[in-house]
Scaffold this motif. Structure first.
Motif, PDB file in Angstrom:
ATOM      1  N   ALA B 260      35.682  32.891  45.493  1.00 16.63           N
ATOM      2  CA  ALA B 260      36.308  31.636  45.076  1.00 16.63           C
ATOM      3  C   ALA B 260      35.658  30.488  45.849  1.00 16.63           C
ATOM      4  O   ALA B 260      35.261  30.661  47.001  1.00 16.63           O
ATOM      5  CB  ALA B 260      37.806  31.682  45.362  1.00 16.63           C
ATOM      6  N   ARG B 261      35.571  29.323  45.189  1.00 15.19           N
ATOM      7  CA  ARG B 261      35.052  28.148  45.888  1.00 15.19           C
ATOM      8  C   ARG B 261      35.803  27.906  47.189  1.00 15.19           C
ATOM      9  O   ARG B 261      35.214  27.635  48.226  1.00 15.19           O
ATOM     10  CB  ARG B 261      35.254  26.909  45.004  1.00 15.19           C
ATOM     11  CG  ARG B 261      34.031  26.446  44.318  1.00 15.19           C
ATOM     12  CD  ARG B 261      34.224  24.989  43.861  1.00 15.19           C
ATOM     13  NE  ARG B 261      33.011  24.538  43.213  1.00 15.19           N
ATOM     14  CZ  ARG B 261      32.624  24.940  42.011  1.00 15.19           C
ATOM     15  NH1 ARG B 261      33.356  25.797  41.333  1.00 15.19           N
ATOM     16  NH2 ARG B 261      31.487  24.503  41.506  1.00 15.19           N
ATOM     17  N   SER B 350      43.290  23.421  45.941  1.00 14.50           N
ATOM     18  CA  SER B 350      42.354  22.478  45.325  1.00 14.50           C
ATOM     19  C   SER B 350      41.181  23.176  44.633  1.00 14.50           C
ATOM     20  O   SER B 350      40.645  22.663  43.660  1.00 14.50           O
ATOM     21  CB  SER B 350      41.775  21.539  46.392  1.00 14.50           C
ATOM     22  OG  SER B 350      42.805  20.976  47.148  1.00 14.50           O
ATOM     23  N   PHE B 351      40.741  24.316  45.179  1.00 18.67           N
ATOM     24  CA  PHE B 351      39.555  24.992  44.630  1.00 18.67           C
ATOM     25  C   PHE B 351      39.842  26.464  44.367  1.00 18.67           C
ATOM     26  O   PHE B 351      39.216  27.350  44.968  1.00 18.67           O
ATOM     27  CB  PHE B 351      38.369  24.843  45.596  1.00 18.67           C
ATOM     28  CG  PHE B 351      38.020  23.426  45.922  1.00 18.67           C
ATOM     29  CD1 PHE B 351      37.241  22.669  45.061  1.00 18.67           C
ATOM     30  CD2 PHE B 351      38.480  22.835  47.096  1.00 18.67           C
ATOM     31  CE1 PHE B 351      36.920  21.351  45.358  1.00 18.67           C
ATOM     32  CE2 PHE B 351      38.161  21.520  47.403  1.00 18.67           C
ATOM     33  CZ  PHE B 351      37.390  20.771  46.530  1.00 18.67           C
ATOM     34  N   PRO B 352      40.795  26.762  43.495  1.00 21.88           N
ATOM     35  CA  PRO B 352      41.169  28.168  43.284  1.00 21.88           C
ATOM     36  C   PRO B 352      40.106  28.910  42.471  1.00 21.88           C
ATOM     37  O   PRO B 352      39.218  28.285  41.887  1.00 21.88           O
ATOM     38  CB  PRO B 352      42.466  28.046  42.478  1.00 21.88           C
ATOM     39  CG  PRO B 352      42.298  26.773  41.709  1.00 21.88           C
ATOM     40  CD  PRO B 352      41.498  25.842  42.582  1.00 21.88           C
ATOM     41  N   LEU B 353      40.224  30.220  42.455  1.00 21.24           N
ATOM     42  CA  LEU B 353      39.375  31.023  41.574  1.00 21.24           C
ATOM     43  C   LEU B 353      39.951  30.922  40.170  1.00 21.24           C
ATOM     44  O   LEU B 353      41.113  31.257  39.942  1.00 21.24           O
ATOM     45  CB  LEU B 353      39.378  32.479  42.050  1.00 21.24           C
ATOM     46  CG  LEU B 353      38.444  33.433  41.310  1.00 21.24           C
ATOM     47  CD1 LEU B 353      36.987  33.050  41.525  1.00 21.24           C
ATOM     48  CD2 LEU B 353      38.677  34.864  41.779  1.00 21.24           C
ATOM     49  N   ASN B 354      39.166  30.435  39.231  1.00 22.47           N
ATOM     50  CA  ASN B 354      39.658  30.316  37.851  1.00 22.47           C
ATOM     51  C   ASN B 354      39.373  31.600  37.096  1.00 22.47           C
ATOM     52  O   ASN B 354      38.243  32.102  37.126  1.00 22.47           O
ATOM     53  CB  ASN B 354      38.959  29.151  37.146  1.00 22.47           C
ATOM     54  CG  ASN B 354      39.369  27.822  37.743  1.00 22.47           C
ATOM     55  OD1 ASN B 354      40.551  27.602  38.009  1.00 22.47           O
ATOM     56  ND2 ASN B 354      38.408  26.953  37.998  1.00 22.47           N
ATOM     57  N   HIS B 364      37.241  38.974  28.805  1.00 27.23           N
ATOM     58  CA  HIS B 364      36.761  39.824  29.907  1.00 27.23           C
ATOM     59  C   HIS B 364      37.796  39.934  31.024  1.00 27.23           C
ATOM     60  O   HIS B 364      38.106  41.028  31.478  1.00 27.23           O
ATOM     61  CB  HIS B 364      35.399  39.364  30.417  1.00 27.23           C
ATOM     62  CG  HIS B 364      35.312  37.928  30.798  1.00 27.23           C
ATOM     63  ND1 HIS B 364      35.601  36.901  29.930  1.00 27.23           N
ATOM     64  CD2 HIS B 364      34.964  37.325  31.959  1.00 27.23           C
ATOM     65  CE1 HIS B 364      35.430  35.738  30.547  1.00 27.23           C
ATOM     66  NE2 HIS B 364      35.054  35.966  31.779  1.00 27.23           N
ATOM     67  N   PHE B 365      38.353  38.795  31.463  1.00 29.72           N
ATOM     68  CA  PHE B 365      39.368  38.879  32.519  1.00 29.72           C
ATOM     69  C   PHE B 365      40.673  39.482  31.987  1.00 29.72           C
ATOM     70  O   PHE B 365      41.355  40.225  32.707  1.00 29.72           O
ATOM     71  CB  PHE B 365      39.643  37.500  33.129  1.00 29.72           C
ATOM     72  CG  PHE B 365      38.580  37.042  34.096  1.00 29.72           C
ATOM     73  CD1 PHE B 365      38.206  37.835  35.172  1.00 29.72           C
ATOM     74  CD2 PHE B 365      37.950  35.811  33.937  1.00 29.72           C
ATOM     75  CE1 PHE B 365      37.225  37.417  36.074  1.00 29.72           C
ATOM     76  CE2 PHE B 365      36.974  35.395  34.824  1.00 29.72           C
ATOM     77  CZ  PHE B 365      36.601  36.188  35.900  1.00 29.72           C
ATOM     78  N   GLY B 366      40.999  39.176  30.739  1.00 30.01           N
ATOM     79  CA  GLY B 366      42.241  39.688  30.159  1.00 30.01           C
ATOM     80  C   GLY B 366      42.227  41.208  30.043  1.00 30.01           C
ATOM     81  O   GLY B 366      43.242  41.874  30.287  1.00 30.01           O
ATOM     82  N   ALA B 393      35.461  42.730  40.495  1.00 31.29           N
ATOM     83  CA  ALA B 393      35.594  42.407  41.923  1.00 31.29           C
ATOM     84  C   ALA B 393      36.425  41.138  42.114  1.00 31.29           C
ATOM     85  O   ALA B 393      37.230  41.041  43.042  1.00 31.29           O
ATOM     86  CB  ALA B 393      34.216  42.233  42.560  1.00 31.29           C
ATOM     87  N   GLN B 394      36.251  40.171  41.229  1.00 32.91           N
ATOM     88  CA  GLN B 394      36.981  38.911  41.353  1.00 32.91           C
ATOM     89  C   GLN B 394      38.456  39.058  40.984  1.00 32.91           C
ATOM     90  O   GLN B 394      39.304  38.372  41.544  1.00 32.91           O
ATOM     91  CB  GLN B 394      36.372  37.850  40.415  1.00 32.91           C
ATOM     92  CG  GLN B 394      35.020  37.327  40.873  1.00 32.91           C
ATOM     93  CD  GLN B 394      34.443  36.331  39.872  1.00 32.91           C
ATOM     94  OE1 GLN B 394      34.616  36.469  38.670  1.00 32.91           O
ATOM     95  NE2 GLN B 394      33.749  35.328  40.383  1.00 32.91           N
TER      96      GLN B 394
END
Lengths: 103, 556
Positions: B260-261, B350-354, B364-366, B393-394
């Motif tokens: 994540a950022r 402020s910079f979450p993993l989307n 893909h994420f779903g 991994a994310q």
């Protein structure tokens, strides 16, 4: 101004490693492979068995390089390496051999 | 009482005595005496792979879930060369493996005999150690020693090359060597531990950085305890995922290239980095000079060569990380660090993993999320290599050490299916899921038949974008969108292929109710392929471009 002559400079830029190893075929490959895979040139190699032949001693003449401490640590990890000692580049072992390497 | 046994029988007996109960391999001329002896063993189950690389990865799967050395076997020549990729992969991820290869008879070595290759020479740079056995007698020391080396210190692969005449040589055995156990590691220096504790206690913005060594050492619980006691926000490498549950309040997930950022930005702020069993890999650090620029570093690793290799540590401690953490814990004060926590929470918000489209089960994420929703933490999650690997991994909620099997250091496409088969063989009561891509699965597709033959409880989730997704992504982003050799012009019918190999197969693309079809496929025992098409334009984001610093991430 420059107090060091050419030979002294050469010696400063080099190091000699004294490596005690188990004596069997393949040990030399393990040791020099650490250098070749990092494109780290080995300038001189000398190896003879110690007293009863169970062990050998490898002397390497190598360029001083910031990677040398890492090379020594990697060498120490080899199963067949018993000890590594680092010497100055002007160590007698290669100096005394120079007579054999005149062109 | 003495018995007269051949080298082959001695080899198998030593494996039995070592507690080995499953080996994967393929026979061939130069290892037939060992296979003949193996066939007589009532203790060892042999799994017949269809390619030696598959056998190597099956052994890896067994070793990765158990933490104990596992065994693969191959014949000389092409058998041995086919094993090499799996051995190199084990070396880079520090996986304990004992590979046994047949070799031509001693008298024929060096004559370019049929199926002769210099296995010893080829395996030097990719093994922790290797042996070319010279006599049946030598097996009695070499085999236990191989297991000891594979499991001691930083684990790794050991290869034993056994000439055919050594396998057939009969000798009298009066006494068997004791089975090998790992040698205890160097203990941490008490003075250095005290100094490290003082640094942690006085730091204002510390970060705990966990690597695969935490998993190998069984130190995950201690690492979490340390993090909780001293309130240390914690990052994990790809290899360490699961060491701290990703939903733990202190977990910042994976760092580096696809972290994540916020995770990378928080690392930029830290004043103390506590690296435990991690090796500052370039995918984790980005441009090294810009990694944690304000931080002092405590580096604990079992391998002294890792200390100061990439980053110079202020305190470098050579020790088994579990032992070091156990020493460290009582010296570290309770600390709430509320200011640092707040700073971390602000950056995270402020910079979450989307994770776009995570609620759509065919995105893909779903898809990854739907699978996680159908499983508990007992499941084992393996991946192949590529975009799917990074997405898993994310986003997969990994919560325990050894839950996660992935090829980290070598990044070997083709790892997933055979490694997952190995995991399922070693832990038959668990469900094993292997996420793979259409590029990766074809690299060891032949092992589907091994999965069917062994009837392993393996669910292969094939995320199919008909391309080499990460290559496609890099060409799109960094090579002027000149797509070349990254899109497959012909694509197989994976459902028919899986069915042809004897697997149950489900195509979510055509399922009336994909969620129900997925649930049904995951709960049905035995091997199964679950196919889902993925949009080729999806990228692994965010991303640190090659050569950039970790704060220079691109993408959403």
């Amino acid at each position: 101004m420059n107090a060091t002559n050419r030979n002294e400079q050469k010696a400063l830029a080099r190091a000699v490693l004294e490596i005690d190893v188990n004596n069997h075929p393949g040990v030399m490959s393990h040791v020099v492979g650490l250098f070749s895979r990092r494109t780290y040139n080995v300038e001189g190699i000398l190896c003879l068995p110690l007293e009863n032949g169970q062990r050998s001693r490898i002397w390497l003449l190598v360029n001083e390089d910031e990677r040398l401490p890492q090379m020594i640590k990697q060498g120490e990890k080899l199963e067949d390496v018993i000890a590594i000692r680092r010497h100055q580049g002007d160590h007698a072992v290669f100096q005394q051999l120079s007579g054999f390497f005149q062109s | 009482m003495t018995e007269t046994l051949t080298g082959a029988q001695i080899t198998i007996r030593l494996l039995e005595r070592q507690g080995i109960r499953t080996v994967a391999g393929i026979p061939g001329g130069a290892i037939l005496p060992i296979y003949d002896a193996l066939g007589q063993s009532s203790l060892i189950h042999h799994v017949l792979a269809r390619h030696e690389q598959g056998a190597g990865f099956m052994a890896q799967g067994m070793a990765r879930v158990s933490g104990k050395p596992a065994v693969c076997m191959a014949s000389s020549g092409p058998g041995a060369t086919n094993l090499l990729t799996a051995i190199a992969d084990a070396k880079l991820d520090s996986i304990p493996l004992v590979a046994i290869t047949g070799q031509v008879a001693r008298a024929m070595i060096g004559t370019d005999a049929f199926q002769e290759v210099d296995t010893y020479g080829l395996s030097i740079p990719i093994t922790k150690h290797n042996f070319l056995v010279n006599s049946a007698e030598e097996l009695l020391t070499v085999i236990p020693r191989a297991f000891e080396i594979a499991a001691s210190g930083r684990p790794g692969p050991v290869l034993i090359d056994i000439p055919k005449d050594v396998q057939t040589q009969a000798i009298e055995i009066a006494q068997w060597p004791e089975p090998a156990s790992p040698k205890p590691a160097q203990t941490a220096s008490a003075a250095q531990i005290a100094e490290a504790a003082a640094m942690i206690n006085s730091a204002t913005r510390p970060i705990l950085y966990l690597g695969g060594g935490v998993v190998h050492s069984g130190a995950a619980a201690s690492a979490v305890e340390l993090a909780e006691k001293s309130t240390l926000p914690t990052v994990m490498t790809l290899m360490a995922l699961g060491a701290m549950p990703v939903d733990h309040p202190l977990s910042l997930g994976m760092l580096g290239m696809h972290g994540a950022r916020s995770t990378n930005l928080i690392l930029d702020q830290c004043d103390l980095l506590i690296a435990v069993g991690a090796r500052f890999d370039d995918r984790a650090t980005g441009k090294v000079a810009a990694f944690c620029p304000c931080a002092k570093i405590i580096h604990i690793d079992i391998d002294p060569a890792e200390l100061d290799k990439i980053k110079t540590a202020h305190i470098g401690i050579t020790a088994d990380v579990q032992e070091a953490l156990a020493q460290l814990l009582p010296l570290v004060h309770d600390n709430e660090r509320s200011a640092w926590r707040q700073q971390v929470d602000t950056l995270r918000a402020s910079f979450p993993l989307n994770l776009p489209d995570i609620n759509q089960p065919l995105s893909h994420f779903g898809l990854i999320r739907s699978i996680a929703d159908n499983l508990d933490d007992e499941a084992i999650i393996a991946t192949d290599v590529g975009q799917h690997q990074m997405w898993v991994a994310q986003s997969y909620p990994l919560r325990r050490p050894r839950q996660w099997l992935t090829s980290g250091g070598l990044g070997t496409m083709g790892f997933g299916v055979p490694a997952a088969i190995g995991a399922a063989l070693a832990e038959p009561t668990r469900t094993v899921v292997c996420f793979t891509g259409d590029g990766s699965i074809l690299m060891n597709i032949q092992e589907l038949i091994t999965a069917a033959e062994e009837a392993v409880n393996l669910k292969i989730v094939l995320m199919d974008n008909a391309s080499l997704g990460l290559v496609h992504q890099q060409q799109t982003l960094f090579y002027g969108e000149r797509l070349f050799a990254s899109q497959f012009k012909a694509t197989p019918d994976f459902i028919k292929i899986a069915q042809g190999f004897g697997l149950h197969a489900v195509d979510l693309d055509h399922a009336a109710d994909p969620t129900a079809a997925l649930r049904e496929a995951l709960s049905r025992p035995g091997p199964c392929l679950i196919h889902a098409s993925i949009d080729v334009e999806q990228k692994v984001y965010p991303m640190v471009p090659p050569g950039a610093a970790n704060h220079e991430m691109i993408g959403n």
